[in-house]
Motif scaffolding. Structure first.
Motif, short mmCIF file in Angstrom:
data_model
loop_
_atom_site.label_atom_id
_atom_site.label_comp_id
_atom_site.label_asym_id
_atom_site.label_seq_id
_atom_site.Cartn_x
_atom_site.Cartn_y
_atom_site.Cartn_z
N PHE A 214 0.81 -1.21 0.00
CA PHE A 214 0.00 0.00 0.00
C PHE A 214 0.86 1.27 0.00
N SER A 215 2.14 1.15 -0.28
CA SER A 215 3.04 2.29 -0.12
C SER A 215 2.59 3.53 -0.90
N SER A 216 2.09 3.34 -2.11
CA SER A 216 1.72 4.48 -2.94
C SER A 216 0.48 5.20 -2.41
N GLU A 217 -0.26 4.56 -1.49
CA GLU A 217 -1.49 5.15 -0.97
C GLU A 217 -1.27 5.99 0.28
N PHE A 218 -0.03 6.01 0.79
CA PHE A 218 0.27 6.84 1.96
C PHE A 218 0.57 8.27 1.46
N THR A 219 -0.48 9.02 1.28
CA THR A 219 -0.37 10.35 0.66
C THR A 219 -0.38 11.50 1.65
N VAL B 79 1.01 7.82 11.09
CA VAL B 79 2.19 8.40 10.43
C VAL B 79 2.00 9.91 10.29
N THR B 80 3.14 10.61 10.28
CA THR B 80 3.15 12.03 9.98
C THR B 80 3.30 12.21 8.48
N SER B 81 3.25 13.44 8.01
CA SER B 81 3.41 13.69 6.57
C SER B 81 4.78 13.25 6.08
N SER B 82 5.81 13.52 6.86
CA SER B 82 7.16 13.13 6.44
C SER B 82 7.32 11.61 6.46
N GLU B 83 6.69 10.94 7.43
CA GLU B 83 6.76 9.47 7.48
C GLU B 83 6.00 8.86 6.31
N ALA B 84 4.88 9.48 5.92
CA ALA B 84 4.12 8.98 4.76
C ALA B 84 4.97 9.10 3.50
N SER C 82 7.17 1.16 -5.65
CA SER C 82 6.41 2.02 -6.55
C SER C 82 6.94 2.04 -7.97
N SER C 83 7.67 0.98 -8.35
CA SER C 83 8.16 0.91 -9.73
C SER C 83 6.99 0.61 -10.65
N SER C 84 7.14 0.98 -11.92
CA SER C 84 6.09 0.70 -12.90
C SER C 84 6.67 -0.02 -14.10
#
Length: 340
Positions: A191-196, A225-230, A239-241
């Protein structure tokens, strides 16, 4: 004299009105339908029945017809189709604007494929039931335990139950859904890409044996999480494509590395910018663990897509579905292609 005649006419009109009956109250419009479905149809058997009950006032079930009943036995993978005839009660009528989205089904469920109003008192609803599974004995180990987070890269993990063939998983932040329900055959999900942004994140997951046998939703602990941690989670995650050209001979599932790009939105729609500043056109591209299709103008496509003589379905968020049933009731396999 003209004024006198007008005055004399008043009591005459009043008496006429009193002699008439008052108009009846207007009938109430039915704008939503709620149906509860119970099916006894099983793969490998002949016959079987489907019972449908109306779960609201104002109408009742007049008739239930199985429209694709086989001459022999039902096969594994068949999807029974039914037509339900509804009749409005006295003082009610079916709204002329009622459509598929206004019909809610529960119980054994199914997908509403069409709604037609033959008169203000009669409504016909066509429903496709879930595909039949010959191995369905209803006794499966689908209990999920040990839900955990990788706090560095935002990967969700859980313990694999014995009979799970796939999983449905969804991410939430501060109590609201962040993603649609995702499907995976792994016992983890990135879910890494969803931590916005900052917030309290958690995920829910359930095991699936088939469309008729699903486990209970289980909920993970909260990852705050904080913004920087996200941002760090997004950077650490997978997040490679990759992309797949429409000129290739295969279907979605064969990828080529394309690095890390970015989603962009303009007045027309969403498109994807590759690291080299190119963008996909008339092709599939694999981005953050999902396949997306882009049209001749380079914009993301949703809904049904006909490609290389096969049909694929992409959600409203663009992700291609696989190993699941589409919103309109068709099953797509591991490669995303519709299984006919």
């Amino acid at each position: 004299m003209r004024g006198i005649r007008r005055m004399m006419g008043v009591p005459v009109l009043t008496a006429a009105c009193l002699a008439m009956s008052f108009p009846a109250m207007a009938d109430e419009s039915i704008t939503e339908i709620y149906l509860d479905i119970s099916s006894s149809i099983e793969a490998g058997s002949s016959g079987g029945s489907v019972d449908v009950d109306a779960d609201d006032d104002g109408y009742y079930v007049e008739d239930v017809e199985i429209t694709n009943e086989p001459s022999g036995k039902w096969d594994d993978g068949d999807k029974p189709r039914i037509r339900v005839t509804l009749t409005a009660d006295d003082d009610y009528y079916f709204s002329s604007g009622i459509d598929e989205e206004d019909v809610d089904v529960s119980g054994d469920g199914g997908s509403v494929t069409s709604v037609s109003r033959s008169s203000r008192d009669t409504l016909k609803v066509s429903i496709t039931l879930s595909r039949l599974d010959g191995d369905d004995d209803g006794d499966y180990d689908l209990e999920i335990n040990d839900l955990n987070w990788d706090e560095d890269d935002g990967t969700a993990y859980w313990e694999e139950p014995e009979d799970a063939k796939r999983y449905e998983v969804r991410l939430y932040r501060d109590g609201d859904a962040v993603t649609s329900v995702k499907t995976t055959t792994d016992d983890s999900y990135d879910f890494s890409s969803e931590f916005t942004g900052s917030g309290d994140y958690y995920f829910r997951v359930r095991a699936v044996y088939n469309s008729s046998n699903k486990g209970s939703w289980e909920e993970s602990d909260v990852l705050s999480v904080t913004s920087s941690e996200a941002r760090e989670i997004r950077e650490n995650g997978g997040s490679s494509s990759s992309y797949y050209s429409s000129s290739s001979s295969g279907g979605p599932g064969v990828s080529q590395s394309a690095g890390t790009g970015a989603w962009l939105l303009d007045s027309v729609g969403w498109w994807y910018c590759n690291p080299d500043k190119t963008y996909p056109v008339n092709q599939w591209q694999y981005i953050n663990n999902y396949w997306y299709y882009f049209n001749e103008a380079g914009y993301m496509v949703t809904g049904w897509i006909y490609w290389n003589n096969k049909w694929y379905y992409c959600t409203t968020s663009g992700e291609m579905l696989a190993n699941t049933t589409t919103p309109d009731g068709y099953y797509v396999g591991a490669d995303g292609a519709w299984i006919q």
